[in-house]
Design a protein around this motif. Sequence first.
Motif: not given
Length: 336
Positions: A206-226
């Motif tokens: 929602e904050a990055n309209r240029h991102l695809t779901a695949e690209g967003g998931a790739i960024l989340l792998q390093r951009g978030a902690t479980e």
Amino acid sequence: MVTPGSQPMVVRIRPAEELWAINKIPGTYSEHVALSRDIPCERSILGMFSEVKFPVPWGHLAAKAWGSSGGHPVLCLHGWLDNANTFDKLIPLLPRGCYYVAMDFSGHGLSSHRPAGCPYHFLDYVSDVRRVAAGGAVAGMFCFLYPEMVDKLILLENLGFLLAPEDTEAWLESKRLVIDRLLSLEAKQQTPRARSPEAALQRLLEANRHLTAEGGAILLQRGATETPTGLVYNRDMRVRTQSRESFTVEQCVKLLQKIQDRVLIIVAQDGLLVPYKLDTRNHLVKDVREAFESTLKEHNQLIEVPGSHFVHLNKPEVVSGIISNFLTAQNTRARL
């Protein structure tokens, strides 16, 4: 591949130990620089790439590396609120024989947050680069401050500058807003919000309209902690209040005269730098593009490609050939 800004850049560093850099800049667009082989770091091999940590006074700067450390070093710098994973799909398509290092800026990805009470300034990101460099907006500024170190510069959806508001009152208000937001964040001292993986991805898209779901998931792998309650974004919330270095078009022209390297600018047709898509700022972008062409002349190459602002992540094959040809071409420009 490019301030901390929004898109990446690439910089090829000249010998002593030649380095190439690709990066993005947090807060605007992207940049690139060289790594020093003399700086101590920790490394652990993870499949096709290795994780690297560079010690700094407040903790460490994290990075991931591809290729042999004996190859031409290429430093890849991500954009604002992104992380090193933004290059995961592009780097495997680039020339072998290079040593690609994608770093997380302070407060991004797996890098340490700056100490409490310390705001994030644009030049702090440049110093992050210098700390791991031997001898974008961030890459662009690095080239202006250390022109003797750079051999080639690649800007992805980035012109290397943050343009200042034309109105003085607007400029003053922007500076005041940075301070007020920082103090507000410090006063709240909120615990980072945990989200389900699906909600975290949805918020990112929602904050990055240029991102695809695949690209967003790739960024989340390093951009978030479980955590036990869900995913928590790694980025330091203070990054959103960073103080940027901005310039007038006239100052941009003066700075461009300091660049001693060849420059490749890649602009996405559905990205952020197509003049008619930028409303009131379109003439400023047009002026900066013309400044590159008039100042650097044949040493500047600007190419428009199909795709969005995250074309390097969404469809890396669209830009990989262009970047590869530029990196491997012999540099014939005379050094000053």
